[in-house]
Scaffold this active site. Structure first.
Site, short mmCIF file in Angstrom:
data_model
loop_
_atom_site.label_atom_id
_atom_site.label_comp_id
_atom_site.label_asym_id
_atom_site.label_seq_id
_atom_site.Cartn_x
_atom_site.Cartn_y
_atom_site.Cartn_z
CG ASP A 52 -41.65 35.70 -52.96
OD1 ASP A 52 -42.74 35.04 -53.43
OD2 ASP A 52 -40.92 34.91 -52.75
CG ASP A 91 -44.62 34.22 -50.13
OD1 ASP A 91 -45.05 32.73 -49.73
OD2 ASP A 91 -44.87 34.47 -51.38
CE LYS A 121 -46.73 30.94 -50.94
NZ LYS A 121 -45.61 31.09 -51.63
CD GLU A 123 -40.58 29.91 -53.45
OE1 GLU A 123 -39.53 29.58 -53.79
OE2 GLU A 123 -41.26 31.14 -53.89
CD GLU A 190 -45.80 29.03 -59.00
OE1 GLU A 190 -45.32 29.13 -57.63
OE2 GLU A 190 -45.37 29.80 -59.91
O1 KIV Z 1 -45.70 34.87 -54.56
C1 KIV Z 1 -46.68 34.67 -54.87
O2 KIV Z 1 -47.44 35.10 -55.42
C2 KIV Z 1 -46.70 33.01 -54.83
C3 KIV Z 1 -48.20 32.36 -55.83
C4 KIV Z 1 -47.58 32.30 -57.08
C5 KIV Z 1 -48.28 31.23 -55.09
O3 KIV Z 1 -45.92 32.36 -54.14
#
Ligand code: KIV
Length: 272
Positions: A52, A91, A121, A123, A190
């Site tokens: 994202d 994401d 993915k 968070e 991260e």
């Molecule tokens: O959105 C993204 O690019 C990420 C990376 C920083 C791991 O989540």
């Protein structure tokens, strides 16, 4: 034998866990479009993240919050069309999975169906566990993301290193174990201290992919625009720039403008 480029036709979540077992580091980069994903995939990357961070580097937003599910699906589908070997993870954007596990499942199903992604993915740890479980129960592979979680920037108030204090470090370790037990196949970690990241990687059996988390983890991820030097103003300590593409592209564009203005382009051979 190494699991690198030559020996694996298609990277799966199973291949990634084998890599951790063998101690072979996992390479991961972001991509958001067909052309870049083609280059990144043919170079032999293991995982492509349709992050994202597209909200920042593709759309010019300050944070990752504004990007929508439709936009992530558009980016994801563009990347998937290019990829022959890498595992493609997309994401789940802000607001599409927190606090409502049914919505989390529906969002993930849309990503899998409409972008043909390999995994999603999201968070967070214990706060999103219900959503993680529901997505996993539909057979959709989930990658976690702990430490600095940019979708929570307004809660943190800063992009500084996370989990420096004992209490936060303890919760992070517990969250990593929770995500592992739930069935996540990997976790992005991260911007946390390298010693903590190493401890997390040693405490779970699933791969830990670091960004600003030192060398004691199972793999590394960077945003492609940052590592190629397309973005200029973002310069955290963890970022290694492999190119200055901003200067290269700018130089090429300046030369083109000059050629057009001077009537050098197109020449005799460049016309019909
Ligand atoms: O959105 C993204 O690019 C990420 C990376 C920083 C791991 O989540």
């Amino acid at each position: 034998m190494s699991i690198h480029k030559e020996s694996v036709k298609r990277v799966t979540t199973h291949v990634l866990s084998e890599m951790k077992l063998k101690g072979e580091k996992i390479s991961m980069l972001t991509s958001y479009d067909y052309s870049m994903a083609t280059i990144v995939d043919r170079a032999g990357i293991d995982v492509i993240l349709v992050g994202d961070s597209a909200s920042n580097v593709m759309a010019g937003h300050e944070t990752t919050l504004p990007i929508t599910l439709d936009q992530m699906i558009y980016h994801g589908a563009s990347v998937v069309r290019a990829v022959q070997r890498a595992l493609v993870v997309v994401d789940l954007p802000f607001g599409t999975y927190q606090g409502n596990s049914k919505e989390a499942l529906n969002s993930s199903i849309r990503i899998m169906k409409e972008a043909s992604a390999d995994a999603v993915k999201l968070e967070g740890g214990s706060e999103v566990l219900e959503s993680v479980n529901r997505i996993l129960s539909a057979g959709i592979p989930v990658m976690g993301h702990l430490g600095l979680t940019p979708q929570s920037i307004h809660k943190f108030g800063t992009y500084a290193v996370r989990a420096k204090e004992e209490e936060e470090a303890k919760k992070l370790l517990e969250d990593a174990k929770l995500l592992e037990e739930a069935g996540c196949f990997a976790i992005v970690l991260e911007k946390v201290p390298a010693t903590l990241a190493k401890k997390v990687a040693e405490s779970v059996t699933i791969p830990i992919i670091g960004i600003g988390a030192g060398n004691g983890v199972d793999g590394q991820v960077l945003v492609i625009h940052d590592m190629l030097g397309i973005t200029q103003e973002f310069s955290p300590r963890f970022l290694r720039r492999y190119h200055n593409l901003f200067a290269e592209i700018k130089g090429a564009v300046e030369t083109y403008i000059g050629d057009v203005k001077s009537k050098d382009f197109p020449n005799e051979r460049e016309q019909y």
